[in-house]
Design an enzyme around this catalytic site. Structure first.
Site, PDB file in Angstrom:
ATOM      1  N   GLU A   1      53.746  12.353  47.248  1.00 10.64           N
ATOM      2  CA  GLU A   1      53.264  12.956  48.498  1.00 10.64           C
ATOM      3  C   GLU A   1      51.768  13.271  48.434  1.00 10.64           C
ATOM      4  O   GLU A   1      51.325  14.360  48.786  1.00 10.64           O
ATOM      5  CB  GLU A   1      54.066  14.223  48.833  1.00 10.64           C
ATOM      6  CG  GLU A   1      55.534  13.926  49.078  1.00 10.64           C
ATOM      7  CD  GLU A   1      56.351  15.120  49.557  1.00 10.64           C
ATOM      8  OE1 GLU A   1      56.020  16.246  49.180  1.00 10.64           O
ATOM      9  OE2 GLU A   1      57.322  14.899  50.290  1.00 10.64           O
TER      10      GLU A   1
ATOM     11  N   ASP B   1      66.001  14.255  49.281  1.00 14.90           N
ATOM     12  CA  ASP B   1      65.251  15.510  49.337  1.00 14.90           C
ATOM     13  C   ASP B   1      66.062  16.712  49.798  1.00 14.90           C
ATOM     14  O   ASP B   1      65.967  17.081  50.956  1.00 14.90           O
ATOM     15  CB  ASP B   1      64.048  15.337  50.286  1.00 14.90           C
ATOM     16  CG  ASP B   1      63.060  16.459  50.148  1.00 14.90           C
ATOM     17  OD1 ASP B   1      63.242  17.298  49.273  1.00 14.90           O
ATOM     18  OD2 ASP B   1      62.095  16.489  50.936  1.00 14.90           O
TER      19      ASP B   1
ATOM     20  N   GLU C   1      67.071  19.942  39.659  1.00 11.39           N
ATOM     21  CA  GLU C   1      66.272  20.866  40.474  1.00 11.39           C
ATOM     22  C   GLU C   1      67.039  21.117  41.761  1.00 11.39           C
ATOM     23  O   GLU C   1      67.334  20.187  42.509  1.00 11.39           O
ATOM     24  CB  GLU C   1      64.896  20.246  40.793  1.00 11.39           C
ATOM     25  CG  GLU C   1      64.045  21.099  41.726  1.00 11.39           C
ATOM     26  CD  GLU C   1      62.669  20.485  42.046  1.00 11.39           C
ATOM     27  OE1 GLU C   1      62.158  19.673  41.241  1.00 11.39           O
ATOM     28  OE2 GLU C   1      62.110  20.819  43.103  1.00 11.39           O
TER      29      GLU C   1
ATOM     30  N   GLU D   1      65.016  25.190  53.072  1.00 17.60           N
ATOM     31  CA  GLU D   1      64.139  24.346  53.874  1.00 17.60           C
ATOM     32  C   GLU D   1      64.915  23.532  54.903  1.00 17.60           C
ATOM     33  O   GLU D   1      64.526  23.456  56.060  1.00 17.60           O
ATOM     34  CB  GLU D   1      63.341  23.407  52.949  1.00 17.60           C
ATOM     35  CG  GLU D   1      62.505  22.408  53.722  1.00 17.60           C
ATOM     36  CD  GLU D   1      61.723  21.456  52.834  1.00 17.60           C
ATOM     37  OE1 GLU D   1      61.754  21.610  51.601  1.00 17.60           O
ATOM     38  OE2 GLU D   1      61.072  20.550  53.399  1.00 17.60           O
TER      39      GLU D   1
HETATM   40  C1  BDP Z   1      59.796  18.521  50.313  1.00 15.43           C
HETATM   41  C2  BDP Z   1      59.038  19.610  51.012  1.00 15.43           C
HETATM   42  C3  BDP Z   1      57.622  19.729  50.538  1.00 15.43           C
HETATM   43  C4  BDP Z   1      57.588  19.806  49.033  1.00 15.43           C
HETATM   44  C5  BDP Z   1      58.312  18.612  48.443  1.00 15.43           C
HETATM   45  C6  BDP Z   1      58.437  18.681  46.938  1.00 15.43           C
HETATM   46  O1  BDP Z   1      59.070  19.345  52.398  1.00 15.43           O
HETATM   47  O2  BDP Z   1      57.082  20.875  51.130  1.00 15.43           O
HETATM   48  O3  BDP Z   1      56.287  19.838  48.567  1.00 15.43           O
HETATM   49  O4  BDP Z   1      59.625  18.579  48.939  1.00 15.43           O
HETATM   50  O5  BDP Z   1      59.524  18.997  46.459  1.00 15.43           O
HETATM   51  O6  BDP Z   1      61.136  18.751  50.564  1.00 15.43           O
HETATM   52  O7  BDP Z   1      57.484  18.405  46.230  1.00 15.43           O
END
Ligand code: BDP
Length: 689
Positions: free
Chosen positions: A266, A339, A361, A367
């Protein structure tokens, strides 16, 4: 007569349930009985253990308890033995955990006699705080950070210390022994002197409770903080920079735990920016931490916009590196391949890496599960993941066993949970979200625990007014009218959320960015496809779902046999992940004999019915809860209900545009129009006042 008696009982209870802001979590004040404690050690940790016993002893009055460090081959790490003479352990932390277990058993009516031996499933049981140096929290729904703040950022107040101590105590009481204090999307600032000094102050408070501190480090820190020309993990200058930085950290915090790293994910920098592998990056840091006993938790949460199936990428990138990591590196893998969705199959990395330790994890902060508005007990979701069979070493190779060292020797075993903690008085926003912090700790200590036991303990510890309900009659009434229905509600709550959000294996159809309400329609033209819901649900006139079978993206082949074949066939693939693995016609005949469309409608509708039932359960429980917590939870349940209906109406009316089939006549009609839902798709609308 009976009625009169009942109302007297209830009014008595009401009188005794005094206002409660939830700040004490599951550790409430007790009317302790006297107890005699002997221990030859005088240390901060042992003193905590002794105080806890004195403050909360509910066993025999004036019983004698000894706390002893022993050598016993039955014990591992911070495990403990509780026997008739007291608590024994290899370490002081082990004694503290044994004391908390003994008190928990007394308070929840579990057996305290005989010999109880308990060893932790994982050596590292860690909370990941996604807290930023300015005090904000990524995906935090319970206020600002308890560790960092913008104003007076580096002053450590008495209030700070008190809060950190309460936090450490809560963690220790459930066996959590580590905390990563900052966001995985790390700021390079965190490794600067001021922040390290604040970390030192936090570590000092957490230490006696056996909680170590860790930090998320940004891979580009050498350039951003050190002014170097590169972050290449094989560049001697870069290696030197990290060595010096780590030396500095340990000079400030001698028992610093190590780093958590999000790299090449990301938009975060990482070793691939220099054509190096994840192993090159992780090993460079691991080598620098090794002399001090530190570890690297390297996240496998990686995916690129170009990949045809995001769910496959972590496995594809990490499997070729199996065995290439130093032994103080642990690969941190989210429970599912995409996710933290309300339901995902387990990540195939759990049943595959044989030469590299892998740690689960989980996301405690909700969220994708209704933030701090929806009542969702996540323990059942984690239990489902931990008990999933990967078939790595044949039948029975559960995710739990593949990660806790029971199937192959592992020097380090670990588990992490993304914390749901903030400055809110009740720590977690929703009073019931405290149960998720509690459950994470309990499962990290014992990955075989059942959610039912965890919920039972938590409700008793959090709501049972030991001081008011003394007669056995009242206790029975409490169990029947409060404990049992509320437990049932908790145990059903995650499936309810799956039903009204993403049933039958649907996933990632939340509204943009916020990930709160429904948004299966959301797909702006210039947005990365894999950040939009249509990428995941693939609804069209021919059907619904993501084809991950051998004829599609072939993600099924990342699983071991016989699971891969089972998932590949829509007739043997479990319904609850069906649309995760298959794109199926709207009139596909399900195991129930009904069409896919009808089943979809039935599931969305069921979710609504479940939340309505939760409201009734809670309203009936009023007499047994203090007014403050009762009303807060009641308000949140109303918002949850309202939003669940939006989810159901939004998703069904949207998908109906493709299915062109009617919502079965025996189900509730939608009460919202799709265009209104889309038009009003703003976070403000869904958040309760
Ligand atoms: C996603 C979230 C983001 C996190 C990412 C992560 O939307 O905010 O930074 O995971 O785990 O679910 O790195």
């Amino acid at each position: 007569m009976k009625k009169i008696l009942l109302s007297i009982t209830i009014s008595l209870l009401v009188i005794h349930t005094k206002a409660d802001d939830g700040h004490k979590l599951w550790l409430r004040d007790k009317k302790a009985l006297p107890v005699n404690i002997t221990c030859s050690i005088n240390s901060p940790t042992i003193n905590i253990a002794i105080n806890e016993l004195k403050q909360a002893w509910l066993g025999k009055a004036n019983a004698s308890i000894s706390l002893r460090i022993v050598k016993n081959p039955a014990l591992k790490n911070d495990g403990f033995i509780i026997n008739s003479s007291g608590v024994e352990a290899l370490t002081e932390a082990g004694i503290l955990y044994g004391v908390y277990e003994l008190l928990r058993r007394q308070q929840t009516g579990q057996i305290t006699t005989g010999i109880i031996i308990s060893n932790p499933s994982y050596n590292y049981r860690i909370l990941n705080h996604w807290d930023n140096p300015d005090g904000s929290i990524e995906r935090g729904y319970a206020g600002q950070s308890i560790f960092w703040r913008k104003e007076n950022a580096f002053t450590v107040t008495d209030n700070d210390k008190k809060l950190w101590q309460e936090y450490a105590r809560a963690n220790a009481s459930v066996g959590i022994n580590g905390a990563v204090l900052n966001n995985v999307n790390a700021s390079p600032l965190i490794l600067n002197e001021d922040y390290l000094n604040r970390t030192k102050a936090i570590a000092a408070i957490l230490r006696p409770y056996g909680v170590k501190v860790y930090l998320s480090a940004k891979f580009s820190s050498p350039m951003q903080s050190g002014g170097l020309k590169s972050n290449d993990p094989l560049d001697p200058e870069v290696i030197k920079w990290w060595n010096n930085k780590i030396k500095e950290i340990y000079s400030v915090i001698p028992d610093f735990g190590g780093f958590l790293i999000k790299a090449n994910s990301e938009g975060q920098p990482g070793p691939q920016d220099y054509n190096r592998t994840h192993a090159d990056g992780a090993n460079m840091l691991a080598d620098a931490l090794q002399p001090y006993g530190g570890i690297v938790m390297w996240r496998a949460f990686v995916y690129s916009p170009n990949d045809k199936d995001r769910a496959k990428q972590a496995y594809n990138e990490f499997m070729p590196l199996d065995g290439k990591f130093r032994d103080n590196v642990i690969i941190q893998v989210k429970n599912g391949p995409v996710d933290f969705q309300p339901r995902e199959p387990f990540s195939p990395l759990f049943g595959s890496m044989k030469k590299t330790p892998v740690m689960p994890e989980f996301q405690i902060t909700q969220e994708y599960l209704g933030h701090s508005i929806h009542l969702v007990f996540l323990s059942t979701m984690w239990e489902e993941c931990l008990q999933s069979d990967t078939y790595e070493y044949g039948k029975g190779s559960t995710v739990a066993k593949c990660t806790d060292g029971s199937l192959r020797p592992q020097k380090n075993t670990a588990i992490a949970g993304v914390a749901n903690i903030g400055l809110d008085t009740n720590w977690c926003g929703h009073d019931f979200a405290q149960a998720n912090w509690y459950a994470f700790g309990r499962l990290a200590w014992n990955n075989k625990l059942k959610s039912e036991q965890i919920a039972d303990e938590w409700i008793k510890l959090t709501f049972y007014e030991t001081q008011s309900i003394t007669s056995s009659n009242n206790k029975l009434a409490w169990e029947q009218n409060f404990l049992n229905p509320v437990k049932q509600m908790m145990l059903e709550s995650r499936e309810a959320a799956v039903n009204y959000m993403t049933p039958l294996g649907l996933h990632h159809i939340m509204s943009a960015n916020e990930h709160y309400g429904p948004g299966p329609w959301w797909a702006p033209a210039r947005m990365r496809a894999d950040w939009t819901p249509p990428y995941y649900h693939k609804a069209d006139s021919t059907g619904l779902g993501f084809n991950r079978t051998k004829s599609g993206s072939d993600a099924v082949s990342q699983y071991n046999e016989p699971l891969a074949s089972q998932l590949n066939n829509p007739n043997t693939c479990p319904d609850n992940v069906l649309l995760w693995f298959h794109h199926l016609p709207w009139n596909f005949k399900m195991k129930s004999g009904k069409t896919l469309w009808d089943e979809l409608c039935i599931h969305y509708d069921k979710g609504i019915q479940q939340v309505r039932a939760f409201q009734k359960i809670w309203d009936k429980a009023e007499a047994y809860v203090d007014k403050e917590r009762f009303e807060k939870v009641q308000r949140k349940l109303r918002s949850q209900m309202n939003n669940a209906v939006l989810w159901k109406d939004g998703c069904l009316l949207y998908f109906q545009q493709f299915s062109k089939m009617p919502i079965p006549a025996y189900l509730e009609r939608p009460v919202n129009n799709l265009d209104d839902i889309i038009k009003n798709d703003t976070p403000q609308r869904r958040r309760p006042a």
